[in-house]
Design an enzyme around this catalytic site. Structure first.
Site, short mmCIF file in Angstrom:
data_model
loop_
_atom_site.label_atom_id
_atom_site.label_comp_id
_atom_site.label_asym_id
_atom_site.label_seq_id
_atom_site.Cartn_x
_atom_site.Cartn_y
_atom_site.Cartn_z
N ARG A 1 0.49 27.19 -46.32
CA ARG A 1 1.07 28.53 -46.26
C ARG A 1 2.57 28.44 -46.48
NH1 ARG A 1 1.13 30.94 -40.81
NH2 ARG A 1 3.35 30.60 -40.99
N GLU B 1 9.87 27.90 -45.41
CA GLU B 1 9.28 26.57 -45.28
C GLU B 1 7.88 26.56 -45.90
OE1 GLU B 1 7.74 24.94 -41.76
OE2 GLU B 1 6.89 26.80 -41.04
N ASN C 1 4.17 25.21 -44.92
CA ASN C 1 3.32 24.62 -43.87
C ASN C 1 2.17 23.89 -44.52
OD1 ASN C 1 4.44 25.82 -41.28
ND2 ASN C 1 4.17 27.64 -42.54
N SER D 1 -1.75 29.17 -39.84
CA SER D 1 -2.61 30.09 -39.07
C SER D 1 -2.51 31.53 -39.54
CB SER D 1 -2.27 29.97 -37.59
OG SER D 1 -0.92 30.29 -37.41
N LYS E 1 10.22 18.92 -42.54
CA LYS E 1 11.45 19.61 -42.95
C LYS E 1 12.31 18.69 -43.82
CE LYS E 1 10.73 23.22 -40.05
NZ LYS E 1 9.28 23.13 -39.83
N LYS F 1 17.55 22.51 -38.32
CA LYS F 1 16.12 22.32 -38.08
C LYS F 1 15.77 20.86 -37.78
CE LYS F 1 14.45 26.05 -41.04
NZ LYS F 1 13.39 26.45 -41.98
N GLU G 1 7.15 21.55 -35.94
CA GLU G 1 6.40 22.72 -36.41
C GLU G 1 6.02 23.56 -35.21
OE1 GLU G 1 5.70 23.41 -39.54
OE2 GLU G 1 6.66 21.58 -40.24
N GLY G 2 5.65 24.78 -35.49
CA GLY G 2 5.08 25.61 -34.44
C GLY G 2 6.03 26.63 -33.85
N ARG H 1 4.24 38.58 -41.13
CA ARG H 1 4.63 38.58 -39.71
C ARG H 1 5.97 39.28 -39.63
NH1 ARG H 1 5.33 32.65 -37.87
NH2 ARG H 1 5.91 32.69 -40.03
P1 ADP Z 1 8.32 26.18 -37.83
O1 ADP Z 1 7.72 25.10 -38.66
O2 ADP Z 1 8.60 25.78 -36.44
O3 ADP Z 1 7.56 27.47 -37.94
P2 ADP Z 1 10.32 27.38 -39.57
O4 ADP Z 1 11.20 26.63 -40.45
O5 ADP Z 1 9.25 28.19 -40.22
O6 ADP Z 1 9.76 26.41 -38.46
O7 ADP Z 1 11.19 28.36 -38.71
C1 ADP Z 1 10.65 29.21 -37.72
C2 ADP Z 1 11.21 30.61 -37.87
O8 ADP Z 1 12.64 30.57 -37.87
C3 ADP Z 1 10.84 31.28 -39.18
O9 ADP Z 1 9.60 31.92 -39.08
C4 ADP Z 1 12.00 32.26 -39.35
O10 ADP Z 1 11.80 33.42 -38.56
C5 ADP Z 1 13.18 31.50 -38.77
N1 ADP Z 1 13.88 30.78 -39.86
C6 ADP Z 1 13.64 29.52 -40.28
N2 ADP Z 1 14.43 29.17 -41.31
C7 ADP Z 1 15.20 30.24 -41.55
C8 ADP Z 1 16.24 30.51 -42.49
N3 ADP Z 1 16.64 29.60 -43.38
N4 ADP Z 1 16.83 31.73 -42.46
C9 ADP Z 1 16.45 32.67 -41.56
N5 ADP Z 1 15.50 32.46 -40.62
C10 ADP Z 1 14.87 31.28 -40.62
MG MG Z 2 6.02 25.39 -39.93
#
Ligand code: ADP
Ligand code: MG
Length: 497
Positions: free
Chosen positions: A149, A165, A167, A172, A329, A386, A390-391, A472
């Site tokens: 995803r 990102e 996944n 999910s 990441k 970051k 994950e999660g 979401r």
């Molecule tokens: P995880 O793998 O823990 O889900 P993500 O990289 O998807 O990590 O980050 C979790 C949340 O943080 C994302 O769903 C988003 O809401 C916010 N986020 C992550 N990266 C960015 C970014 N570059 N700019 C704005 N918000 C971000």
């Molecule tokens: Mg993730």
């Protein structure tokens, strides 16, 4: 027309027209808001009942009760997303599938990307150890199943979708999102707006992912073998998972699913001499991980042993260990370096995929990492820091970035992190519906997830497809909007031109 919520100017805004100071953009909602109170009074119970009766529900950590469900938090109306960018990321998903597949099968690239990370991040190091152990022993199953995803925000400054990102494990909400899409269709109908329904794209996320699992099961070619869901000790997002089981059974009545956590697998899972994975008398054809992506899910060495047993086996894994590593990441940051995409895709494909990336920066010790640290310290609000997790709930934002970097900037510890440009999505309004709480009209931003399915070996790709989407949405004031955490909620897409 919507009103600018940020006091940066005095006017109202056409869809997608930026405020004068360019600090924010306000999108029109699919209907003029607020809705009259009498309309809300009538429509909210209908929405809640639709959600509950169609299984858009979950278990909550507070007052956990295995005998009951509560509706999942959701938004009353579908949220606006630009059609052009939706179509673009849908079209590019098969290329991203291939990109991740090739990266996962390029040992040199994985090794050079992760060699520093594994020295400072224990979790990635453990995954890496499993990967190298299996590689040295000889891989028993070359077929991997990717149920990916890719998450995107529409970015205001660039007027385009930008990737948050990719996944590669436990992607999910394919099931719950399709329920919410249906709920929004119903609600627009109840609001006597059937003319708006063509703005709501079809969503086959659940069917697509499950058909991927069934294809993998068929490739394994053993009619009695079952699909194993690797689950958490307690599953809160139970409806989403169970609907995957029911959909598999609907598509192939002869395919069975069993559910076990890593501790259970450590006790009863074993390999036959020819590397078949056996659990409680069942041969496992496909392993679908809905857990195993965070350290807390490995309580002891036993759970790590279980993971190694799975990876050693002939079962087809989703994800295989190399897919999981490709989804870190750190690897995502390395992919975004200039010209890296061209190692994996044609020039024209690399160009298209590259446009989805925002700035990603290595924090490895050395001049390049020093520049990134300095940049982040000077303007922390422009970035997200970051770790390799994950999660949700692990990233660092704003002033806290400075605090964290201050502590780690002179040590190799910083190599456990990457830095990313903060994406600025447009704001819109919607009604947040949560159990036991009054419905609130709130300012929100939406994150689009695009599902992709790929099945193949390093030499041969058997299936590669786009497989539905999800939305979401979270309060615009929060950094992360986990659905379970209560700051985000399920939503669906209202496409506009
Ligand atoms: P995880 O793998 O823990 O889900 P993500 O990289 O998807 O990590 O980050 C979790 C949340 O943080 C994302 O769903 C988003 O809401 C916010 N986020 C992550 N990266 C960015 C970014 N570059 N700019 C704005 N918000 C971000
Ligand atoms: Mg993730």
């Amino acid at each position: 027309m919507a009103t600018c919520p940020s006091d940066c100017c005095d006017g109202t805004f056409d869809q997608m027209k930026p405020c004068k100071q360019m600090t924010t953009t306000v999108l029109d909602s699919c209907l003029p808001l607020p809705l009259p109170v009498e309309v809300l009074t009538e429509i909210i119970p209908k929405a809640k009942d639709f959600a509950l009766l169609h299984g858009a529900a979950m278990r909550y950590k507070s007052n956990f009760d295995p005998d009951s469900l509560k509706m999942a938090p959701f938004f009353l109306l579908p949220s606006a997303f630009p059609r052009r960018e939706f179509d673009r990321v849908v079209k590019l998903q098969p290329l991203i599938n291939v990109l991740m597949h090739r990266i996962a099968h390029n040992h040199e690239f994985l090794e050079s990307s992760l060699k520093k990370t594994v020295n400072v991040d224990d979790f990635t190091a453990r995954l890496w150890k499993i990967y190298t152990t299996v590689r040295e022993e000889g891989v028993s199953q070359w077929v991997s199943l990717g149920l990916f995803r890719c998450d995107y925000f529409y970015s205001v400054p660039s007027h385009s979708a930008q990737q948050v990102e990719i996944n590669t494990i436990a992607s999910s909400f394919a099931a719950l999102t399709t329920r919410v899409s249906l709920m929004h269709r119903y609600i627009l109908g109840e609001l006597r707006k059937p003319e708006l329904l063509h703005h709501l794209p079809e969503n086959d996320a659940l069917a697509g992912l499950c058909s991927g699992m069934i294809s993998a099961w068929e490739v394994y070619s053993c009619p009695k073998a079952v699909i194993l869901f690797v689950i958490e000790d307690v599953t809160y997002n139970i409806c989403d998972q169970r609907f995957h089981e029911y959909e598999i059974r609907r598509q192939r009545p002869d395919v069975h699913v069993i559910r076990r956590n890593l501790t259970q697998i450590s006790k009863t899972g074993h390999l036959t001499d020819d590397k078949r994975l056996m659990i409680d008398g069942n041969e496992i054809a496909v392993v679908y991980f809905r857990a195993g992506y965070e350290p807390a899910q490995y309580h002891s060495e036993a759970e790590w042993e279980a993971r190694l047993t799975i990876e050693r086996s002939r079962a087809i894994k989703s994800p295989s260990i190399q897919y999981q590593l490709a989804g870190t990441k750190k690897v995502q940051q390395e992919i975004a370096r200039p010209d890296v995409l061209k190692q994996f895709l044609s020039d024209s494909e690399a160009e298209l995929v590259g446009q989805l990336f925002t700035g990603l920066y290595s924090l490895d010790l050395g001049p390049e990492g020093d520049r990134a640290v300095q940049m982040a310290m000077e303007n922390p609000e422009r970035f997200v820091l970051k770790p390799q997790r994950e999660g949700g709930g692990n990233n660092v934002y704003g002033a806290e970035i400075k605090e964290v970097l201050e502590k780690i900037k002179d040590s190799a510890e910083r190599e456990a992190y990457i830095l990313m440009d903060r994406i600025r999505p447009p704001i819109q309004e919607n009604y947040l519906v949560r159990p036991y709480e009054p419905v609130r009209l709130v300012e929100v931003v939406s994150e689009l997830g695009i599902f992709g399915v790929i099945l193949g070996t390093n030499k041969d790709i058997m299936i590669n497809k786009f497989s539905g989407h999800m939305l979401r949405t979270k309060l615009s004031s929060v950094n992360e909007g986990g659905v379970a955490a209560g700051l985000g909620a399920l939503d669906s897409v209202f496409l506009f031109d």
